[in-house]
Enzyme design. Structure first.
Site, PDB file in Angstrom:
ATOM      1  N   GLY A 141       0.831  -1.202   0.000  1.00 31.69           N
ATOM      2  CA  GLY A 141       0.000   0.000   0.000  1.00 31.69           C
ATOM      3  C   GLY A 141       0.863   1.247   0.000  1.00 31.69           C
ATOM      4  O   GLY A 141       2.026   1.228  -0.418  1.00 31.69           O
ATOM      5  N   ARG A 167      -0.113  -9.518  -7.811  1.00 30.12           N
ATOM      6  CA  ARG A 167      -0.380  -8.611  -8.919  1.00 30.12           C
ATOM      7  C   ARG A 167       0.936  -7.999  -9.395  1.00 30.12           C
ATOM      8  O   ARG A 167       1.981  -8.180  -8.758  1.00 30.12           O
ATOM      9  CB  ARG A 167      -1.348  -7.496  -8.513  1.00 30.12           C
ATOM     10  CG  ARG A 167      -0.875  -6.632  -7.360  1.00 30.12           C
ATOM     11  CD  ARG A 167      -1.996  -5.713  -6.916  1.00 30.12           C
ATOM     12  NE  ARG A 167      -1.613  -4.749  -5.910  1.00 30.12           N
ATOM     13  CZ  ARG A 167      -1.602  -4.971  -4.602  1.00 30.12           C
ATOM     14  NH1 ARG A 167      -1.943  -6.173  -4.147  1.00 30.12           N
ATOM     15  NH2 ARG A 167      -1.264  -4.027  -3.755  1.00 30.12           N
ATOM     16  N   ILE A 222       6.388  -2.153  11.457  1.00 23.62           N
ATOM     17  CA  ILE A 222       5.992  -0.760  11.341  1.00 23.62           C
ATOM     18  C   ILE A 222       4.494  -0.680  11.088  1.00 23.62           C
ATOM     19  O   ILE A 222       3.933   0.402  10.893  1.00 23.62           O
ATOM     20  CB  ILE A 222       6.796  -0.091  10.203  1.00 23.62           C
ATOM     21  CG1 ILE A 222       6.853   1.431  10.377  1.00 23.62           C
ATOM     22  CG2 ILE A 222       6.263  -0.483   8.836  1.00 23.62           C
ATOM     23  CD1 ILE A 222       7.869   1.863  11.379  1.00 23.62           C
ATOM     24  N   ARG A 224       1.159  -2.989  12.583  1.00 22.16           N
ATOM     25  CA  ARG A 224       0.345  -3.040  13.793  1.00 22.16           C
ATOM     26  C   ARG A 224       0.857  -4.155  14.695  1.00 22.16           C
ATOM     27  O   ARG A 224       1.243  -5.231  14.223  1.00 22.16           O
ATOM     28  CB  ARG A 224      -1.129  -3.278  13.460  1.00 22.16           C
ATOM     29  CG  ARG A 224      -1.835  -2.055  12.894  1.00 22.16           C
ATOM     30  CD  ARG A 224      -2.042  -0.986  13.954  1.00 22.16           C
ATOM     31  NE  ARG A 224      -2.749   0.186  13.450  1.00 22.16           N
ATOM     32  CZ  ARG A 224      -2.155   1.299  13.021  1.00 22.16           C
ATOM     33  NH1 ARG A 224      -0.838   1.372  13.005  1.00 22.16           N
ATOM     34  NH2 ARG A 224      -2.872   2.325  12.604  1.00 22.16           N
ATOM     35  N   ASP A 247       8.174  -0.632  16.082  1.00 19.75           N
ATOM     36  CA  ASP A 247       7.551   0.651  16.412  1.00 19.75           C
ATOM     37  C   ASP A 247       6.149   0.424  16.956  1.00 19.75           C
ATOM     38  O   ASP A 247       5.559   1.346  17.515  1.00 19.75           O
ATOM     39  CB  ASP A 247       7.489   1.564  15.178  1.00 19.75           C
ATOM     40  CG  ASP A 247       6.969   2.946  15.537  1.00 19.75           C
ATOM     41  OD1 ASP A 247       7.544   3.567  16.456  1.00 19.75           O
ATOM     42  OD2 ASP A 247       5.993   3.410  14.917  1.00 19.75           O
ATOM     43  N   HIS A 271       5.614   3.700  19.001  1.00 21.31           N
ATOM     44  CA  HIS A 271       4.631   4.019  17.967  1.00 21.31           C
ATOM     45  C   HIS A 271       4.769   5.488  17.541  1.00 21.31           C
ATOM     46  O   HIS A 271       3.796   6.259  17.542  1.00 21.31           O
ATOM     47  CB  HIS A 271       3.213   3.744  18.462  1.00 21.31           C
ATOM     48  CG  HIS A 271       2.238   3.505  17.338  1.00 21.31           C
ATOM     49  ND1 HIS A 271       1.140   2.686  17.454  1.00 21.31           N
ATOM     50  CD2 HIS A 271       2.190   3.986  16.065  1.00 21.31           C
ATOM     51  CE1 HIS A 271       0.456   2.680  16.317  1.00 21.31           C
ATOM     52  NE2 HIS A 271       1.085   3.468  15.453  1.00 21.31           N
TER      53      HIS A 271
END
Length: 308
Positions: A141, A167, A222, A224, A247, A271
């Site tokens: 993403g 893809r 990085i 969740r 993080d 975070h």
């Protein structure tokens, strides 16, 4: 008609002093009382998960704008007919930059060098490097793409990208499906987790996943915290099999005394990937534009359509 807008920061409150808009300073984390009635909520992700339900108690709420990309936390608390938007476009660069900082700090043993500095000990440290490494990037993403762009100048041997569906991207990059991960893991020197937290990704990085990595591989999260099985990771770290740079964690915030704080070869940041001055500027500009557009009847941008 006045548009009542809840905002968490003074700079947003000041910028929305426009005839017809009534900004109300209210922070989902800090205010002791629930929010007053309002049509629009601009909010950060609450640090305390127990505070998320405050969204559902806002009377008259018809739109939520998030000062982040991640939105999964708010879905179960969103009024049925309210629209939801995020800050896509403002967060990716800061997050990717922090990801690279974690990788380089871990590979080049900067925590160890800092420890030696504090002891005033001059001793050379031979390290691994991003140059020549094989990187397995989980996520294609906005954040994943920004990370891939920043990896290239460091000349890794290869960057293998994985996403939910296989893809080919517009630039010719071949993206593997998540079903290919098992066979790709043994190739990786570095695994970067830049995925959203969904039912499909929860505990994706489990004991079996970690066991397939070569000794000394670096895991960077990085995305969740719940994507990684913390207990499984701790076992690998305690055995000296892997390195980690995190993080995000599970649980989060990471409580005092949790074994991740002192796990060997583990770098933890709170975070903070998006916490830069430039991010604050960009995310504020997006929020102001969103509210002004809603006020004049424009269709919101960055609408989150995946609300299942």
């Amino acid at each position: 008609m006045t548009l009542r807008v809840l905002v968490p920061w003074q700079r947003l409150f000041d910028a929305l002093q426009i005839p017809g808009i009534e900004p109300i300073l209210w922070h989902i984390n800090d205010d002791p009382e629930d929010a007053p009635e309002a049509e629009v909520l601009v909010t950060e992700r609450p640090s305390n998960p127990e505070l998320r339900s405050r969204v559902a108690r806002i009377k008259g709420l018809r739109h939520v704008h998030l000062l982040s990309i991640g939105y999964e936390w708010v879905l179960e608390h969103l009024p049925q007919h309210a629209t939801l938007t995020n800050s896509r476009g403002a967060v990716e660069d800061a997050t990717a930059e922090h990801c690279l900082a974690l990788i380089l700090a871990s590979l080049r043993e900067l925590p160890k060098a800092l420890e030696q500095q504090r002891k005033q000990r001059w001793e050379r440290i031979w390290t691994s490097s991003l140059h020549g490494s094989t990187v397995l990037l989980l996520g294609a993403g906005g954040v994943g793409s920004a990370i891939a762009e920043r990896l290239a100048p460091f000349k890794p041997a290869q960057v293998i990208t994985v996403a939910s569906k296989a893809r080919t991207l517009d630039d010719g990059t071949v993206v593997h499906g998540i079903s290919d991960v098992e066979q790709l893991l043994p190739l990786a020197d570095i695994v970067i987790v830049a995925l959203p937290h969904t039912s499909r990704t929860e505990r994706l990085v489990n004991a079996e996943f970690l066991a397939r990595l070569r000794d000394g591989a670096l895991l960077v999260n990085i995305g969740r915290g719940p994507i990684v099985d913390t207990e499984a990771l701790l076992q690998e770290l305690d055995r000296g099999q892997l390195r980690a740079a995190l993080d995000v964690t599970d649980p989060e915030p990471l409580p005092s005394g949790h074994p991740l704080w002192t796990a060997p070869n583990c770098l933890v940041t709170p975070h903070m990937a998006g916490d830069t001055g430039e991010f604050l500027k960009l995310v504020s500009e997006l929020a102001i534009a969103q509210v002004r557009g809603i006020f004049v009847g424009k269709k919101p941008f960055n609408i989150v359509t995946d609300r299942n």
